[in-house]
Enzyme design. Structure first.
Site: not given
Ligand code: 13P
Length: 269
Positions: A11-13, A96, A98, A168, A178, A218, A239-240
């Site tokens: 997930n590149w956000k 998600h 977010e 998640e 957190g 994470s 994510g990251g």
């Molecule tokens: P991170 O891997 O950056 O914690 O993000 C998780 C996420 O929200 C994937 O959708």
């Protein structure tokens, strides 16, 4: 949908413009090997989906939308529908954290999106997870329960096996509430059991066995194997690290090796 492949979703956000996305996929394509036991899915921003759909080799990468609107067309300025994404993406994230917490999406919105995705032959990845304060108040089970009921209402037993559930915990997401404290595999294992139990309660044991469940929050190359080894986990939502070609490829490699490990072996972090 079969659980024989480990699913790794990046997930590149809201990162990478069209040029950067294209270069990045070019770099990833050179690194990531096609493996029969691993399915790799990229979720870039909506802007880049069309061009990446022409660039990627679908045997190597599938595409996912990060979001869409649940109606198929109409006067909804600024929105993109699942019917417009049909044929461009194979998967779509729904609910998600977010979207739930920054954009205040309700269970009603999420439920409508799950159905819009199914209606348009897109596999929804329904994200569930508790916040730091819900966890502190001992509400994890109730939150997961409510989010599953809310997201899956009106989904039939034939449809439910097409859905992927992603756990998640918001408090463990690197940008979450957190500050990315890692979840222990033992905690994740309990929640995965809660998810499968809830599916069993709603749809029976065949669906509970067949539905794919991911973990995401994470996840890094050095702890991916421990999460992949958790009983009942079929893959990861990253994510990251999905923006770091080497790190992401290391996770994909762990998925290949991990899938030959016994699914019941719980790893430590
Ligand atoms: P991170 O891997 O950056 O914690 O993000 C998780 C996420 O929200 C994937 O959708």
């Amino acid at each position: 949908m079969a659980r024989d492949k480990t699913l790794i979703v990046g997930n590149w956000k809201m990162n990478l413009n069209m040029h950067e996305a294209s270069l990045y996929v070019h770099q990833l394509a050179k690194l990531v090997k096609n493996r029969r036991d691993v399915e790799v899915v990229l979720a870039p921003t909506a802007l880049t989906l069309q061009s990446l759909s022409l660039q990627v080799n679908y045997r190597q990468f599938k595409l996912a939308a990060q979001n869409f609107y649940w109606r198929d067309q109409g006067a909804y300025t600024g929105e993109i529908s699942a019917s417009q994404l049909r044929g461009v993406v194979q998967y779509a994230l729904v609910g998600h954290s977010e979207r739930r917490h920054v954009f205040h999406e309700s269970d009603k919105d999420i439920r409508a999106k799950v159905q819009a995705a199914i209606r348009n032959q897109i596999c929804p990845i329904l994200c569930v997870g508790e916040t730091a304060s819900e966890r502190a108040d001992g509400e994890t089970l109730d939150v997961i329960h409510d989010q599953l009921i809310g997201g899956l209402a009106n989904v039939t037993s034939e449809e439910v096996e097409q859905i992927v559930i992603a756990y998640e915990p918001v408090w463990a997401i690197s940008s979450g509430d957190g500050n990315g404290h890692n979840a222990l595999p033992s905690d994740v294992k309990k929640v995965v059991a809660i998810i499968r139990n809830q599916i069993k309660h709603l749809y029976g044991s065949v669906a509970a066995n067949n539905i794919r469940v991911l973990y995401g929050a994470s996840v890094r190359a050095d702890d991916a194997a421990a999460y992949l080894a958790i009983e009942g986990i079929d893959g990861l939502l990253v994510g990251g690290v999905s923006l770091d070609a080497y790190g992401f490829n290391e996770i994909v490699k762990k998925a290949h090796k991990g899938s030959s490990l016994a699914k019941n072996t719980e790893g430590g972090i």
